[in-house]
Design a protein around this motif. Structure first.
Motif, PDB file in Angstrom:
ATOM      1  N   ASP A 102      10.769   6.933  11.761  1.00  0.00           N
ATOM      2  CA  ASP A 102      10.499   5.517  11.528  1.00  0.00           C
ATOM      3  C   ASP A 102       9.942   4.906  12.804  1.00  0.00           C
ATOM      4  OD1 ASP A 102      11.499   5.745   8.985  1.00  0.00           O
ATOM      5  OD2 ASP A 102      13.452   4.875   9.457  1.00  0.00           O
ATOM      6  N   ARG A 126       0.818  -1.206   0.000  1.00  0.00           N
ATOM      7  CA  ARG A 126       0.000   0.000   0.000  1.00  0.00           C
ATOM      8  C   ARG A 126       0.856   1.262   0.000  1.00  0.00           C
ATOM      9  NH1 ARG A 126      -5.311  -1.180   3.861  1.00  0.00           N
ATOM     10  NH2 ARG A 126      -6.123  -2.947   2.611  1.00  0.00           N
ATOM     11  N   ASN A 127       1.770   1.318  -0.946  1.00  0.00           N
ATOM     12  CA  ASN A 127       2.630   2.479  -1.181  1.00  0.00           C
ATOM     13  C   ASN A 127       3.553   2.801  -0.001  1.00  0.00           C
ATOM     14  OD1 ASN A 127       1.456   2.946  -3.762  1.00  0.00           O
ATOM     15  ND2 ASN A 127      -0.265   4.006  -2.763  1.00  0.00           N
ATOM     16  N   ARG A 128       3.879   1.791   0.795  1.00  0.00           N
ATOM     17  CA  ARG A 128       4.794   2.004   1.899  1.00  0.00           C
ATOM     18  C   ARG A 128       5.762   0.825   1.972  1.00  0.00           C
ATOM     19  NH1 ARG A 128       2.285   3.204   7.677  1.00  0.00           N
ATOM     20  NH2 ARG A 128       1.354   4.850   6.398  1.00  0.00           N
ATOM     21  N   ASP A 129       7.030   1.124   2.258  1.00  0.00           N
ATOM     22  CA  ASP A 129       8.041   0.080   2.357  1.00  0.00           C
ATOM     23  C   ASP A 129       8.181  -0.386   3.803  1.00  0.00           C
ATOM     24  OD1 ASP A 129       8.662   0.177  -0.355  1.00  0.00           O
ATOM     25  OD2 ASP A 129      10.119   1.789  -0.070  1.00  0.00           O
ATOM     26  N   TYR A 130       8.232  -1.696   3.978  1.00  0.00           N
ATOM     27  CA  TYR A 130       8.423  -2.297   5.286  1.00  0.00           C
ATOM     28  C   TYR A 130       9.714  -3.109   5.260  1.00  0.00           C
ATOM     29  CZ  TYR A 130       3.526  -1.177   6.229  1.00  0.00           C
ATOM     30  OH  TYR A 130       2.326  -0.521   6.423  1.00  0.00           O
ATOM     31  N   SER A 153       9.031   0.586   9.607  1.00  0.00           N
ATOM     32  CA  SER A 153       8.626   1.364   8.444  1.00  0.00           C
ATOM     33  C   SER A 153       8.611   2.829   8.851  1.00  0.00           C
ATOM     34  CB  SER A 153       7.238   0.923   7.946  1.00  0.00           C
ATOM     35  OG  SER A 153       6.908   1.601   6.743  1.00  0.00           O
ATOM     36  N   GLN A 154       8.209   3.701   7.911  1.00  0.00           N
ATOM     37  CA  GLN A 154       8.178   5.130   8.165  1.00  0.00           C
ATOM     38  C   GLN A 154       6.737   5.589   8.318  1.00  0.00           C
ATOM     39  OE1 GLN A 154       9.892   7.615   5.095  1.00  0.00           O
ATOM     40  NE2 GLN A 154      10.296   9.291   6.504  1.00  0.00           N
ATOM     41  N   PHE A 155       6.524   6.560   9.220  1.00  0.00           N
ATOM     42  CA  PHE A 155       5.209   7.161   9.342  1.00  0.00           C
ATOM     43  C   PHE A 155       4.853   7.885   8.045  1.00  0.00           C
ATOM     44  CE2 PHE A 155       6.269   6.852  13.891  1.00  0.00           C
ATOM     45  CZ  PHE A 155       5.102   6.252  14.348  1.00  0.00           C
ATOM     46  N   THR A 156       3.580   7.959   7.749  1.00  0.00           N
ATOM     47  CA  THR A 156       3.130   8.539   6.482  1.00  0.00           C
ATOM     48  C   THR A 156       3.511  10.010   6.347  1.00  0.00           C
ATOM     49  OG1 THR A 156       1.248   7.012   6.447  1.00  0.00           O
ATOM     50  CG2 THR A 156       1.128   8.942   4.998  1.00  0.00           C
ATOM     51  N   SER A 157       3.268  10.800   7.384  1.00  0.00           N
ATOM     52  CA  SER A 157       3.458  12.246   7.267  1.00  0.00           C
ATOM     53  C   SER A 157       4.479  12.803   8.247  1.00  0.00           C
ATOM     54  CB  SER A 157       2.117  12.960   7.472  1.00  0.00           C
ATOM     55  OG  SER A 157       1.554  12.610   8.731  1.00  0.00           O
TER      56      SER A 157
END
Length: 310
Positions: A288, A240-244, A280-284
């Motif tokens: 991390d 969902r457009n996020r790297d883990y 992972s990184q927070f969206t906004s």
């Protein structure tokens, strides 16, 4: 007389290093800094919940295309731990753990001083990446796919406040050969002398996907059946457009394996162990997040927190 001569030689070596750093500093081309901060909750089955923080600072001074000097300072009061605990006035530690000179060339690199425990990537069975060795490392590129590494120094001062003390003995020797077989397989083999014991270590890595590896590692005490084994997987996955980033491994460490086990990790001791981590990184936000679960014997630990780099 031999002991006095050896101590004089080591003292002279370290004084020469500091003098060379000060002389070259006036001709430095660039100064770089790296700072990372972590805050976490540490829940263990045998201890009360703790809230901890970690600060690591890595400055480097580049003199030209080949010469540079590097430092590393961190919180924590142990070789394999760099965390302080909030609300514990006796645990607010911050020490300079490494200071060394590096020469980089077409042949590879040479490091002299209080050097890192690693030459590049840190293996699960390697020494803690927050640790140090007082000595010299020489890495020789034997060809485009292989390296030979030699490290000689001292590893018996395990308190960070002693990290920059002048060494007075040679008790650490490592000889390692690492190579890539092809685009999928790579391996390492090393012979080690540390904490008055001899070890043989081997590692095999296989790239199953573009960003995923499985690995197997074995460390054996020479002339005994005492071993440490590690089987694991690590990689990255987009969802969902996020790297883990993920990591998991099983380990087994024989009883009486030696201090080397504790110099790798401060929680996973002897016996059967398991560790898994997801981050992972927070969206906004420029932070991390991470969660981690460790288990060894009947004890387990859950870690969770945030981290960021400046």
């Amino acid at each position: 007389m031999k002991t006095s001569y050896r101590l004089f030689g080591v003292h002279t070596l370290f004084l020469s290093l500091l003098l060379l750093c000060s002389v070259k500093a006036s001709h430095a081309q660039s100064l770089q800094h790296k700072l990372d901060v972590q805050i976490r909750a540490d829940e263990r089955s045998d201890k009360d919940l703790r809230y901890q923080y970690r600060i690591r600072y890595s400055p480097s001074l580049k003199f030209n295309q080949t010469w540079s000097t590097h430092g590393f300072a961190a919180t924590g009061d142990d070789f394999s731990s760099s965390h302080n605990t909030f609300d514990d006035g006796s645990a607010d530690r911050f020490y300079l753990r490494r200071l060394f000179l590096r020469h980089q060339g077409n042949y590879g690199k040479t490091e002299l001083g209080v050097i890192p425990t690693f030459k590049g990537r840190v293996s699960s069975s390697g020494l803690s990446k927050d640790g140090w060795i007082q000595g010299i490392r020489h890495v020789r590129d034997t060809n485009s796919n292989a390296q030979l590494e030699i490290v000689v120094g001292q590893l018996n001062k395990l308190n960070p406040r002693q990290a920059l003390d002048t060494p007075n003995d040679i008790d650490y020797v490592e000889l390692e050969y690492s190579a890539s077989i092809n685009d999928l397989f790579s391996y390492e083999f090393s012979m080690e002398r540390m904490t008055s014991l001899n070890y043989l270590r081997t590692e095999l890595r296989y790239r199953t996907k573009k960003s995923q590896h499985v690995f197997a590692e074995l460390v054996k005490r020479a002339n005994t059946t005492k071993v440490k084994t590690v089987l694991g997987i690590e990689g990255e996955k987009a969802y969902r457009n996020r790297d883990y980033a993920y990591f998991a491994h099983y380990s087994y460490v024989s009883g009486e394996f030696g201090l080397r086990a504790e110099l790798t990790e401060d929680f996973l001791g002897t016996g059967h162990g398991f560790s898994a981590k997801l981050e992972s990184q927070f969206t906004s936000l420029p932070f991390d997040w991470f969660v981690r679960f460790d288990k060894v014997g009947e004890n387990n630990r859950i870690l969770g927190g945030i981290k960021w780099s400046l």
